[in-house]
Design a protein around this motif. Structure first.
Motif, PDB file in Angstrom:
ATOM      1  N   LEU A 105      -6.110   9.479 -10.408  1.00 34.97           N
ATOM      2  CA  LEU A 105      -7.506   9.734 -10.099  1.00 34.97           C
ATOM      3  C   LEU A 105      -7.537  11.334  -9.093  1.00 34.97           C
ATOM      4  O   LEU A 105      -8.209  11.960 -10.179  1.00 34.97           O
ATOM      5  CB  LEU A 105      -8.974   9.093  -9.932  1.00 34.97           C
ATOM      6  N   CYS A 106      -7.086  11.127  -8.054  1.00 37.16           N
ATOM      7  CA  CYS A 106      -6.719  12.176  -7.396  1.00 37.16           C
ATOM      8  C   CYS A 106      -5.999  13.214  -8.414  1.00 37.16           C
ATOM      9  O   CYS A 106      -6.579  14.641  -8.173  1.00 37.16           O
ATOM     10  CB  CYS A 106      -6.567  11.813  -6.058  1.00 37.16           C
ATOM     11  N   LEU A 107      -4.986  12.791  -8.223  1.00 37.01           N
ATOM     12  CA  LEU A 107      -3.907  13.751 -10.115  1.00 37.01           C
ATOM     13  C   LEU A 107      -4.796  14.451 -10.663  1.00 37.01           C
ATOM     14  O   LEU A 107      -4.538  15.210 -10.605  1.00 37.01           O
ATOM     15  CB  LEU A 107      -2.705  13.335 -10.210  1.00 37.01           C
ATOM     16  N   ARG A 108      -5.733  13.800 -10.735  1.00 39.42           N
ATOM     17  CA  ARG A 108      -6.415  14.341 -12.273  1.00 39.42           C
ATOM     18  C   ARG A 108      -7.819  15.235 -12.069  1.00 39.42           C
ATOM     19  O   ARG A 108      -7.370  15.858 -12.838  1.00 39.42           O
ATOM     20  CB  ARG A 108      -7.313  13.055 -12.799  1.00 39.42           C
TER      21      ARG A 108
ATOM     22  N   GLY B 184       1.020  -0.858   0.191  1.00 37.15           N
ATOM     23  CA  GLY B 184      -0.285   0.450   0.101  1.00 37.15           C
ATOM     24  C   GLY B 184       0.249   1.556  -0.085  1.00 37.15           C
ATOM     25  O   GLY B 184       0.387   2.117  -0.872  1.00 37.15           O
ATOM     26  N   LEU B 185       1.371   0.946   0.729  1.00 34.35           N
ATOM     27  CA  LEU B 185       2.436   2.555   0.822  1.00 34.35           C
ATOM     28  C   LEU B 185       3.676   2.939  -0.325  1.00 34.35           C
ATOM     29  O   LEU B 185       3.575   3.397  -0.835  1.00 34.35           O
ATOM     30  CB  LEU B 185       3.162   1.919   1.140  1.00 34.35           C
ATOM     31  N   PHE B 186       4.277   1.663  -1.197  1.00 38.02           N
ATOM     32  CA  PHE B 186       4.984   1.692  -2.271  1.00 38.02           C
ATOM     33  C   PHE B 186       4.069   1.779  -3.437  1.00 38.02           C
ATOM     34  O   PHE B 186       4.726   2.441  -4.622  1.00 38.02           O
ATOM     35  CB  PHE B 186       5.933   0.736  -2.637  1.00 38.02           C
ATOM     36  N   CYS B 187       2.599   1.876  -3.656  1.00 40.38           N
ATOM     37  CA  CYS B 187       2.284   1.705  -4.788  1.00 40.38           C
ATOM     38  C   CYS B 187       2.051   3.597  -5.214  1.00 40.38           C
ATOM     39  O   CYS B 187       2.356   4.555  -5.549  1.00 40.38           O
ATOM     40  CB  CYS B 187       1.151   1.263  -5.007  1.00 40.38           C
ATOM     41  N   VAL B 188       1.495   4.051  -3.769  1.00 44.26           N
ATOM     42  CA  VAL B 188       1.682   5.761  -3.453  1.00 44.26           C
ATOM     43  C   VAL B 188       2.373   7.037  -3.311  1.00 44.26           C
ATOM     44  O   VAL B 188       2.601   7.360  -4.742  1.00 44.26           O
ATOM     45  CB  VAL B 188       0.635   6.063  -2.158  1.00 44.26           C
ATOM     46  N   ALA B 189       3.674   6.121  -3.021  1.00 47.03           N
ATOM     47  CA  ALA B 189       4.933   6.740  -3.079  1.00 47.03           C
ATOM     48  C   ALA B 189       5.228   6.555  -4.505  1.00 47.03           C
ATOM     49  O   ALA B 189       6.358   7.776  -4.901  1.00 47.03           O
ATOM     50  CB  ALA B 189       6.118   6.268  -2.873  1.00 47.03           C
ATOM     51  N   GLY B 190       5.321   5.188  -5.522  1.00 45.91           N
ATOM     52  CA  GLY B 190       6.102   5.020  -6.891  1.00 45.91           C
ATOM     53  C   GLY B 190       4.791   5.821  -7.116  1.00 45.91           C
ATOM     54  O   GLY B 190       5.806   6.896  -8.297  1.00 45.91           O
ATOM     55  N   THR B 191       4.243   6.153  -7.906  1.00 44.22           N
ATOM     56  CA  THR B 191       3.479   6.886  -8.153  1.00 44.22           C
ATOM     57  C   THR B 191       3.064   8.193  -8.171  1.00 44.22           C
ATOM     58  O   THR B 191       3.232   9.032  -9.490  1.00 44.22           O
ATOM     59  CB  THR B 191       1.423   6.552  -8.076  1.00 44.22           C
ATOM     60  N   THR B 192       3.424   9.282  -7.208  1.00 44.56           N
ATOM     61  CA  THR B 192       3.712   9.778  -6.216  1.00 44.56           C
ATOM     62  C   THR B 192       5.087  11.051  -7.017  1.00 44.56           C
ATOM     63  O   THR B 192       5.323  11.879  -7.956  1.00 44.56           O
ATOM     64  CB  THR B 192       3.731  10.749  -5.001  1.00 44.56           C
ATOM     65  N   LYS B 193       5.851   9.763  -7.339  1.00 46.81           N
ATOM     66  CA  LYS B 193       7.321  10.054  -7.457  1.00 46.81           C
ATOM     67  C   LYS B 193       7.297  10.583  -9.209  1.00 46.81           C
ATOM     68  O   LYS B 193       8.555  11.269  -9.149  1.00 46.81           O
ATOM     69  CB  LYS B 193       8.095   9.777  -6.868  1.00 46.81           C
TER      70      LYS B 193
ATOM     71  N   THR C 195      -4.364  14.712  -2.147  1.00 45.06           N
ATOM     72  CA  THR C 195      -3.701  15.679  -1.029  1.00 45.06           C
ATOM     73  C   THR C 195      -2.564  14.493   0.523  1.00 45.06           C
ATOM     74  O   THR C 195      -2.634  13.123   0.134  1.00 45.06           O
ATOM     75  CB  THR C 195      -4.673  16.446   0.461  1.00 45.06           C
ATOM     76  N   THR C 196      -2.316  14.649   1.459  1.00 44.96           N
ATOM     77  CA  THR C 196      -1.612  14.284   2.239  1.00 44.96           C
ATOM     78  C   THR C 196      -2.780  12.847   3.426  1.00 44.96           C
ATOM     79  O   THR C 196      -2.686  11.784   2.912  1.00 44.96           O
ATOM     80  CB  THR C 196      -0.992  14.532   3.266  1.00 44.96           C
ATOM     81  N   VAL C 197      -3.859  12.947   3.042  1.00 50.74           N
ATOM     82  CA  VAL C 197      -5.333  12.716   4.085  1.00 50.74           C
ATOM     83  C   VAL C 197      -5.794  11.614   2.656  1.00 50.74           C
ATOM     84  O   VAL C 197      -5.932  10.419   2.627  1.00 50.74           O
ATOM     85  CB  VAL C 197      -6.266  13.599   4.009  1.00 50.74           C
ATOM     86  N   THR C 198      -5.408  11.735   0.901  1.00 49.14           N
ATOM     87  CA  THR C 198      -6.036  11.094   0.573  1.00 49.14           C
ATOM     88  C   THR C 198      -5.490  10.503  -0.272  1.00 49.14           C
ATOM     89  O   THR C 198      -5.294   9.279  -1.020  1.00 49.14           O
ATOM     90  CB  THR C 198      -6.955  11.849  -0.785  1.00 49.14           C
ATOM     91  N   SER C 199      -3.653  10.480  -0.634  1.00 49.82           N
ATOM     92  CA  SER C 199      -2.838   9.648  -0.409  1.00 49.82           C
ATOM     93  C   SER C 199      -3.005   8.719   0.643  1.00 49.82           C
ATOM     94  O   SER C 199      -2.504   7.006   0.382  1.00 49.82           O
ATOM     95  CB  SER C 199      -1.669  10.435  -0.808  1.00 49.82           C
ATOM     96  N   ALA C 200      -2.955   9.042   1.651  1.00 44.37           N
ATOM     97  CA  ALA C 200      -2.985   7.623   3.133  1.00 44.37           C
ATOM     98  C   ALA C 200      -4.080   7.023   3.146  1.00 44.37           C
ATOM     99  O   ALA C 200      -3.660   5.843   3.214  1.00 44.37           O
ATOM    100  CB  ALA C 200      -2.895   8.696   4.077  1.00 44.37           C
ATOM    101  N   LEU C 201      -5.211   7.494   2.397  1.00 39.86           N
ATOM    102  CA  LEU C 201      -6.556   7.004   2.073  1.00 39.86           C
ATOM    103  C   LEU C 201      -6.177   5.922   1.291  1.00 39.86           C
ATOM    104  O   LEU C 201      -6.525   4.492   0.997  1.00 39.86           O
ATOM    105  CB  LEU C 201      -7.930   7.508   1.285  1.00 39.86           C
ATOM    106  N   ALA C 202      -5.791   5.963  -0.293  1.00 41.74           N
ATOM    107  CA  ALA C 202      -5.499   5.636  -1.348  1.00 41.74           C
ATOM    108  C   ALA C 202      -4.649   4.094  -0.903  1.00 41.74           C
ATOM    109  O   ALA C 202      -4.449   2.900  -1.209  1.00 41.74           O
ATOM    110  CB  ALA C 202      -4.629   6.087  -2.191  1.00 41.74           C
ATOM    111  N   ALA C 203      -2.980   4.342   0.336  1.00 40.03           N
ATOM    112  CA  ALA C 203      -2.914   3.276   0.600  1.00 40.03           C
ATOM    113  C   ALA C 203      -3.607   2.054   1.658  1.00 40.03           C
ATOM    114  O   ALA C 203      -3.099   1.226   1.142  1.00 40.03           O
ATOM    115  CB  ALA C 203      -1.447   4.187   1.375  1.00 40.03           C
ATOM    116  N   VAL C 204      -4.138   2.739   2.360  1.00 37.29           N
ATOM    117  CA  VAL C 204      -4.957   2.312   3.267  1.00 37.29           C
ATOM    118  C   VAL C 204      -5.987   1.514   2.198  1.00 37.29           C
ATOM    119  O   VAL C 204      -5.977   0.293   2.730  1.00 37.29           O
ATOM    120  CB  VAL C 204      -5.978   3.345   3.929  1.00 37.29           C
TER     121      VAL C 204
ATOM    122  N   ALA D 256      -2.806   2.675  -6.807  1.00 40.03           N
ATOM    123  CA  ALA D 256      -2.055   3.243  -7.921  1.00 40.03           C
ATOM    124  C   ALA D 256      -3.395   4.549  -8.176  1.00 40.03           C
ATOM    125  O   ALA D 256      -2.908   5.482  -8.903  1.00 40.03           O
ATOM    126  CB  ALA D 256      -1.178   2.620  -8.360  1.00 40.03           C
ATOM    127  N   GLY D 257      -4.327   3.387  -8.946  1.00 42.33           N
ATOM    128  CA  GLY D 257      -5.476   3.834  -9.979  1.00 42.33           C
ATOM    129  C   GLY D 257      -5.921   5.604  -9.464  1.00 42.33           C
ATOM    130  O   GLY D 257      -6.606   6.090  -9.664  1.00 42.33           O
TER     131      GLY D 257
END
Length: 219
Positions: free
Chosen positions: A172-175, A106-115, A180-189, A167-168
């Motif tokens: 979607l949030c980027l689009r 969960g953590l890496f799919c978010v970190a990898g996508t954002t980077k 935000t920090t909250v939505t990225s955390a929700l994606a990881a969770v 990652a999706g």
């Protein structure tokens, strides 16, 4: 700008958390495989840094962070040390591997996508690289440990799909400028919980239609 949402310190902390939990899963698998202390450290390092190393090479962030930040190298060693002395009882090791691996996924799919997005990749490419970041270390871990990667096994619960969902959600949030920090955390969770549910209820991807393989599920 994405950089305004994720400060360097937040991105660094997210990377270190993901590295630590992936290293825990690698070290636990090494213990289950009866590796010695060097093997435990190697598997922890490979599991923790493999996906991020691939990500950095693809986006041109060279030299990769794994070779420029001492914390990236020392964090897996700390996890290996903790597992070496404090690993669960043998019958609980597999459960520990799965839980920590799901957290890292969960953590890496978010970190990898954002980077990847920060380095100029499009939304689809960023999500793809986020998936590769999340599963890359686990694939290397399984190969070194002498197992067919869970990513490729039809008789294993969903592994890549939760990372794809995480990652999706990020892209979607980027689009829609909602990351935000909250939505990225929700994606990881979300990815983490989906992986846990897949393990709990044995959700699996379908195989080829009308297949004629005689393969059977391993016990």
């Amino acid at each position: 700008m994405l950089q305004q949402i994720f400060s360097p310190s937040v991105q660094h902390a997210l990377d270190l958390i993901g590295i630590f939990v992936f290293a825990i899963s690698g070290a636990l698998l090494a213990v289950r495989k009866n590796f010695d202390v060097f093997g435990i450290a190697v598997l922890a390092e490979v599991t923790a840094l493999g996906g991020g190393l691939f990500r950095d090479l693809v986006i041109g962030a060279v030299p990769p962070a794994a070779f420029t930040d001492l914390g990236y190298f020392l964090t897996p060693l700390l996890a290996a040390l903790l597992v070496f002395f404090l690993h669960p009882e043998v019958e609980r090791i597999q459960a520990g591997v799965n839980v920590f691996d799901a957290a890292g996924l969960g953590l890496f799919c978010v970190a990898g996508t954002t980077k990847a997005y920060e380095h100029g990749l499009g939304l689809t490419a960023s999500a793809t690289l986020g998936l590769a970041t999340a599963v890359g270390g686990g694939v290397l871990r399984d190969v070194i440990a002498g197992e067919v990667p869970s990513l490729l096994r039809w008789d294993r619960d969903l592994y890549a799909v939760p990372a794809m969902v995480g990652a999706g959600l990020v892209v979607l949030c980027l689009r829609y400028d909602a990351l935000t920090t909250v939505t990225s955390a929700l994606a990881a969770v979300t990815a983490f919980v989906l992986r846990l549910l897949a393990m709990r209820y044995h959700w699996r991807a379908p195989r080829a239609w009308n297949r004629r393989s005689a393969a059977v599920e391993e016990v």
